[in-house]
Motif scaffolding. Structure first.
Motif, PDB file in Angstrom:
ATOM      1  N   LYS A  87       9.207 -10.265   8.593  1.00  0.00           N
ATOM      2  CA  LYS A  87       8.578  -9.946   9.975  1.00  0.00           C
ATOM      3  C   LYS A  87       7.394  -9.026   9.743  1.00  0.00           C
ATOM      4  CE  LYS A  87      13.224 -10.252  12.050  1.00  0.00           C
ATOM      5  NZ  LYS A  87      14.285  -9.454  12.560  1.00  0.00           N
ATOM      6  N   ARG A  88       7.138  -8.385   8.725  1.00  0.00           N
ATOM      7  CA  ARG A  88       6.169  -7.248   8.690  1.00  0.00           C
ATOM      8  C   ARG A  88       5.459  -7.077   7.400  1.00  0.00           C
ATOM      9  NH1 ARG A  88      10.730  -5.172  11.273  1.00  0.00           N
ATOM     10  NH2 ARG A  88      11.864  -4.580   9.553  1.00  0.00           N
ATOM     11  N   ARG A  89       4.496  -8.237   7.466  1.00  0.00           N
ATOM     12  CA  ARG A  89       3.565  -8.328   6.331  1.00  0.00           C
ATOM     13  C   ARG A  89       2.144  -7.855   6.749  1.00  0.00           C
ATOM     14  NH1 ARG A  89       6.502 -13.067   6.778  1.00  0.00           N
ATOM     15  NH2 ARG A  89       4.542 -14.294   7.892  1.00  0.00           N
ATOM     16  N   CYS A  90       1.467  -7.301   5.710  1.00  0.00           N
ATOM     17  CA  CYS A  90       0.022  -6.761   5.891  1.00  0.00           C
ATOM     18  C   CYS A  90      -0.805  -7.129   4.796  1.00  0.00           C
ATOM     19  CB  CYS A  90      -0.007  -5.392   6.164  1.00  0.00           C
ATOM     20  SG  CYS A  90       0.587  -4.267   4.521  1.00  0.00           S
ATOM     21  N   LEU A  91      -2.097  -6.692   4.834  1.00  0.00           N
ATOM     22  CA  LEU A  91      -3.268  -6.656   3.943  1.00  0.00           C
ATOM     23  C   LEU A  91      -3.617  -5.398   3.663  1.00  0.00           C
ATOM     24  CD1 LEU A  91      -5.426  -9.497   5.752  1.00  0.00           C
ATOM     25  CD2 LEU A  91      -3.584  -9.884   4.017  1.00  0.00           C
ATOM     26  N   VAL A  92      -3.710  -5.067   2.231  1.00  0.00           N
ATOM     27  CA  VAL A  92      -4.095  -4.012   1.887  1.00  0.00           C
ATOM     28  C   VAL A  92      -5.522  -4.004   1.234  1.00  0.00           C
ATOM     29  CG1 VAL A  92      -3.793  -1.956   0.416  1.00  0.00           C
ATOM     30  CG2 VAL A  92      -1.916  -3.243   1.320  1.00  0.00           C
ATOM     31  N   PRO A  93      -6.468  -3.585   2.052  1.00  0.00           N
ATOM     32  CA  PRO A  93      -7.951  -3.821   1.349  1.00  0.00           C
ATOM     33  C   PRO A  93      -8.172  -2.803   0.312  1.00  0.00           C
ATOM     34  CG  PRO A  93      -7.818  -3.432   3.986  1.00  0.00           C
ATOM     35  CD  PRO A  93      -6.501  -3.207   3.384  1.00  0.00           C
ATOM     36  N   VAL A  94      -8.959  -3.413  -0.719  1.00  0.00           N
ATOM     37  CA  VAL A  94      -9.229  -2.594  -1.939  1.00  0.00           C
ATOM     38  C   VAL A  94     -10.614  -3.078  -2.491  1.00  0.00           C
ATOM     39  CG1 VAL A  94      -6.913  -1.979  -2.414  1.00  0.00           C
ATOM     40  CG2 VAL A  94      -7.843  -3.940  -3.539  1.00  0.00           C
ATOM     41  N   ASP A  95     -11.106  -2.283  -3.164  1.00  0.00           N
ATOM     42  CA  ASP A  95     -12.378  -2.491  -4.188  1.00  0.00           C
ATOM     43  C   ASP A  95     -11.903  -2.544  -5.708  1.00  0.00           C
ATOM     44  OD1 ASP A  95     -14.201  -2.374  -2.141  1.00  0.00           O
ATOM     45  OD2 ASP A  95     -14.577  -0.171  -2.396  1.00  0.00           O
ATOM     46  N   GLY A  96     -10.861  -2.115  -6.004  1.00  0.00           N
ATOM     47  CA  GLY A  96     -10.273  -2.233  -7.243  1.00  0.00           C
ATOM     48  C   GLY A  96      -8.918  -1.508  -7.442  1.00  0.00           C
ATOM     49  N   PHE A  97      -8.383  -1.486  -8.819  1.00  0.00           N
ATOM     50  CA  PHE A  97      -7.191  -0.674  -9.045  1.00  0.00           C
ATOM     51  C   PHE A  97      -7.132  -0.255 -10.116  1.00  0.00           C
ATOM     52  CE2 PHE A  97      -6.091  -5.045  -9.433  1.00  0.00           C
ATOM     53  CZ  PHE A  97      -5.434  -5.195 -10.456  1.00  0.00           C
ATOM     54  N   TYR A  98      -6.302   0.434 -10.860  1.00  0.00           N
ATOM     55  CA  TYR A  98      -6.316   0.907 -12.191  1.00  0.00           C
ATOM     56  C   TYR A  98      -4.952   0.355 -12.761  1.00  0.00           C
ATOM     57  CZ  TYR A  98      -9.740   4.211 -10.521  1.00  0.00           C
ATOM     58  OH  TYR A  98     -10.953   4.807 -10.122  1.00  0.00           O
ATOM     59  N   GLU A  99      -5.024   0.392 -14.191  1.00  0.00           N
ATOM     60  CA  GLU A  99      -3.851   0.025 -14.763  1.00  0.00           C
ATOM     61  C   GLU A  99      -3.764   0.857 -16.151  1.00  0.00           C
ATOM     62  OE1 GLU A  99      -0.569  -0.418 -15.274  1.00  0.00           O
ATOM     63  OE2 GLU A  99      -0.714  -1.932 -13.996  1.00  0.00           O
ATOM     64  N   TRP A 100      -2.714   1.079 -16.834  1.00  0.00           N
ATOM     65  CA  TRP A 100      -2.544   1.892 -17.975  1.00  0.00           C
ATOM     66  C   TRP A 100      -2.048   1.234 -19.337  1.00  0.00           C
ATOM     67  CZ3 TRP A 100      -3.231   3.877 -13.454  1.00  0.00           C
ATOM     68  CH2 TRP A 100      -3.928   5.194 -13.161  1.00  0.00           C
ATOM     69  N   LYS A 101      -2.491   1.379 -20.415  1.00  0.00           N
ATOM     70  CA  LYS A 101      -2.366   0.503 -21.671  1.00  0.00           C
ATOM     71  C   LYS A 101      -1.848   1.812 -22.470  1.00  0.00           C
ATOM     72  CE  LYS A 101      -3.507  -2.671 -25.243  1.00  0.00           C
ATOM     73  NZ  LYS A 101      -4.790  -3.387 -25.641  1.00  0.00           N
ATOM     74  N   ALA A 102      -0.827   1.589 -23.096  1.00  0.00           N
ATOM     75  CA  ALA A 102      -0.361   2.497 -24.581  1.00  0.00           C
ATOM     76  C   ALA A 102      -1.132   2.237 -25.584  1.00  0.00           C
ATOM     77  CB  ALA A 102       1.104   2.459 -24.424  1.00  0.00           C
ATOM     78  N   GLU A 103      -1.890   3.303 -26.059  1.00  0.00           N
ATOM     79  CA  GLU A 103      -2.683   3.265 -27.235  1.00  0.00           C
ATOM     80  C   GLU A 103      -2.185   4.567 -28.234  1.00  0.00           C
ATOM     81  OE1 GLU A 103      -6.445   2.972 -26.369  1.00  0.00           O
ATOM     82  OE2 GLU A 103      -6.441   0.926 -25.347  1.00  0.00           O
TER      83      GLU A 103
END
Length: 233
Positions: A87-103
């Motif tokens: 019943k309650r769906r939405c759009l989340v506007p973004v230009d980008g996002f981050y992710e992290w990788k273990a090094e």
């Protein structure tokens, strides 16, 4: 999350009437307010929701910190997301996002954005919490959201096995329409095409949520070093 596109352009793309004074955000963190687009009786509207879903039945809003993401595979059955998915769906506007990788012993941050730099939309669910059951209602309901995730595509897989669901613009109305059948919705919850996105390493500035400026997403090779710092007299 990142959303720095001028609000007038976001308004044009997503088709809502509001024109709020949204400041650019370069490092949005969980539990912070984020813009979202949802459908109401008279069409799409832009609202601000807290990132971290608090189900309507929750006794304590702190549960939201654990529900920043929702796995697409379990939306229809998991109590935390079931009603919102229906019943309650939405759009989340973004230009980008981050992710992290273990090094080794550290985690390297990566910025992910469209290759054409255009804004895009995550699939989100939202909820309205009026307070614990049996207690007094809040003077102002708490409205929150979660970002739906799916399996990672080839671009994200080296970094993480999950990624946000990025909805193609042709699917926005279907996602927002409460009458859309669940099997149709399930068909939208898939990894983004490999050619859509790029990922590149960024400097450590993004690791601190107090840093919220464009420098957070500068490519690592372009990040100033101590040798580049100006001499102070």
């Amino acid at each position: 999350m990142i959303l720095a596109t001028p609000v007038a352009e976001v308004q044009r793309l997503f088709g809502f009437p509001e024109l709020p004074n949204l400041k650019p955000r370069w490092n949005v963190a969980p539990t912070q307010p984020v813009p979202a687009v949802r459908r109401e009786e008279d069409g799409r509207h832009l609202v601000t929701l807290r990132w971290g879903l608090v189900p309507f039945w929750a006794d304590d809003p702190s549960i939201g910190a654990r529900l920043i993401n929702a796995r697409a595979e379990t939306l229809a059955g998991k109590p935390s997301f079931r009603e919102a998915f229906r019943k309650r769906r939405c759009l989340v506007p973004v230009d980008g996002f981050y992710e992290w990788k273990a090094e080794g012993k550290r985690k390297q941050g990566y910025a992910i954005r469209r290759r054409d730099r255009a804004p895009f939309a995550f699939a989100g669910l939202w909820e309205r919490w009026n307070g614990p059951k049996g207690g007094p209602a809040l003077a102002e309901p708490l409205e929150t959201l979660t970002v739906v995730t799916t399996t990672a595509n080839a671009v994200l897989k080296p970094l993480h096995d999950r990624m946000p669901v990025i909805l193609d613009e042709t699917g926005w109305d279907l996602w927002l329409d409460p009458a859309t059948p669940l099997p149709v919705l399930d068909g939208l919850l898939k990894p983004a095409p490999d050619a859509l996105l790029e990922a590149y390493p960024v400097g450590p500035r993004v690791n601190n949520v107090r840093n919220d400026d464009e420098a957070c997403m500068v490519p690592l090779d372009d990040t100033p070093t101590d040798d580049d710092a100006p001499t102070l007299f």
